[in-house]
Design an enzyme around this catalytic site. Sequence first.
Site, short mmCIF file in Angstrom:
data_model
loop_
_atom_site.label_atom_id
_atom_site.label_comp_id
_atom_site.label_asym_id
_atom_site.label_seq_id
_atom_site.Cartn_x
_atom_site.Cartn_y
_atom_site.Cartn_z
CB SER A 66 -0.94 0.01 1.21
OG SER A 66 -0.22 -0.19 2.41
CG ASN A 107 -4.26 -5.15 12.63
OD1 ASN A 107 -3.63 -5.00 11.58
ND2 ASN A 107 -4.62 -6.33 13.08
CB THR A 139 -41.32 23.80 -10.51
OG1 THR A 139 -42.41 24.19 -11.34
CG2 THR A 139 -41.30 24.67 -9.26
CG HIS A 140 -41.98 20.34 -13.33
ND1 HIS A 140 -42.18 19.01 -13.05
CD2 HIS A 140 -42.76 21.04 -12.45
CE1 HIS A 140 -43.07 18.90 -12.07
NE2 HIS A 140 -43.43 20.12 -11.67
CB SER A 194 -14.08 23.80 -29.34
OG SER A 194 -14.02 22.94 -30.46
CE LYS A 243 -19.31 25.05 -27.94
NZ LYS A 243 -19.31 23.60 -28.12
CG ASN A 299 -16.98 24.24 -24.79
OD1 ASN A 299 -18.00 24.71 -25.30
ND2 ASN A 299 -16.07 23.58 -25.47
CD GLU A 318 -19.26 20.92 -19.85
OE1 GLU A 318 -19.73 20.05 -20.59
OE2 GLU A 318 -18.39 21.72 -20.23
CE1 TYR A 365 -6.36 -3.91 8.59
CE2 TYR A 365 -5.37 -6.07 8.29
CZ TYR A 365 -5.53 -4.75 7.87
OH TYR A 365 -4.88 -4.30 6.76
CD GLN A 396 -2.71 -2.65 1.98
OE1 GLN A 396 -2.08 -2.99 2.95
NE2 GLN A 396 -2.41 -3.06 0.76
CE LYS A 446 -4.35 2.64 4.80
NZ LYS A 446 -5.20 1.45 4.63
N1 ARG Z 1 -1.20 -1.57 5.20
C1 ARG Z 1 -2.19 -2.11 6.11
C2 ARG Z 1 -3.52 -1.40 5.89
O1 ARG Z 1 -3.50 -0.36 5.29
C3 ARG Z 1 -1.77 -1.89 7.52
C4 ARG Z 1 -2.28 -2.90 8.48
C5 ARG Z 1 -1.68 -4.20 8.19
N2 ARG Z 1 -2.05 -5.18 9.13
C6 ARG Z 1 -1.90 -6.48 8.92
N3 ARG Z 1 -2.29 -7.28 9.83
N4 ARG Z 1 -1.39 -6.93 7.79
O2 ARG Z 1 -4.55 -1.86 6.29
#
Ligand code: ARG
Length: 470
Positions: A36, A123, A168-169, A290, A296, A298, A303, A330, A335, A338
């Site tokens: 990660s 964790n 409205t509408h 454009s 144009k 835009n 948007e 956990y 993971q 994120k």
């Molecule tokens: N990179 C992990 C996460 O974002 C951290 C926790 C990892 N824990 C584990 N037991 N492998 O969730």
Amino acid sequence: MAKKIKTTKKTKKASKPWSGRFTEATNELVEEFTASIPYDWRLYSYDIAGSIAHATMLAKTGIISQKESRQIISGLKDIHKEIAAGELSLSLELEDIHMNIEDRLIRKVGPVGGKLHTARSRNDQVALDLRMYLRDEIMEISELLKSFQRVIVGLADRHQDVVMPGYTHLQRAQPVLFGHHLLAYYEMFERDRQRLADCFGRVNVMPLGAGALAGTVLPIDRKFVAGLLGFSAVSENSMDAVSDRDFAIEFIAACSQIMVHLSRLSEELVIWSTAEFGFITLSDAFTTGSSIMPQKKNPDAAELGRGKAGRVFGNLTALLTIMKGLPLSYNRDMQEDKEPVFDTADTVISTLAVFIEMLKVMRVNRDAMRRAAEDGFITATDLADYLVRKGLPFRRAHEVVGRAVLRAGELKCGLMDMPLEEYRKLSSLIKEDVFDALSVEASVGRRTSYGGTAPANLKKRLQQLKKLIG
Ligand code: ARG
């Protein structure tokens, strides 16, 4: 802060902190698949602040010595500088930001660095980092919303006398003040801020000390850590602390609602800036051209405000789906929380930043709005109300006015221009004074019910709001 950071695949034989019970190396594909670090490096400053608080507590409770704690903390501070300067190459083999920092610490301060992870697990560590990150993002988004509300109030204030058709509408319905229309958005963003503030309360709970899932045998002081890190509460249940992400889901849900509001405003800006409406002119700086049609201009920024709502809703669905089948506590699936969380915060922040500036320099074409508000039938409800004031039940009045609209249509004129004798044929209650009731000014001016569009109401509300948000 840099939004990108270099990660390397191979460091000088980075050994994994959990390598003890393994005899085979991790498959390279798995290494990449499970890492990660390409995105969670963004948590580094929270991870380090959390570790410093943890090390301080470990010394205070006598779990490690003061000297060890000082060595660890000074190492962590150096690492913060290294990462901020882009000097530390972060390794995929070390999976995530937590292990990268710990590995660097041990290399830096020696085996004493290995004491930092006492009474802690990744964790509870990652839950802590995410909560700290979200506190900052919530505060930033809240501030941006407030700035945007200020821009909205300023715009409404400068155009207090501008009338436009209310719809409205998407059909012309009744005339309203442009300022009144704008302040509807003020209210929406106010509720959005309240939702964020409410969410903040549940984010601001300290999970560290939950350990992997069951707590720890060591005499830690969780309240002390919470105090150091500015948390107002400590999580009650270690399994809940490491295994729920409802606070993150709630954050994305609150952001989704912000994006719904921004998207509706975007849609109005897009419509209002067409040649057909011509109600506003967006500045050149907030539009694009454009590649083929030279004429144009835009409204791309508006948007994209609409389009980016889609990705935030997608993030919400993603995280809900990730969480829905997970047994306590956990699971590595988590993971995946994120990227949706980061993307949501980034998207809302950039959209708000653009909209704040775009509306500051947006031109309001009061004459075009006024002309559209002069539409021949837009005060039909006012005619019905006129008849109600003369004693006719509203349902009857509605019918009479319906016929008046039909007749005016045949005569190819608006209600304002239809001769009195035509009105007299429809109802004997209609007198010369009907024309006073049919003007746009009269229509808007009479809507003095609390929260209605009357200029007096707008003025009063603007005075309140200017005091409220400066
Ligand atoms: N990179 C992990 C996460 O974002 C951290 C926790 C990892 N824990 C584990 N037991 N492998 O969730």
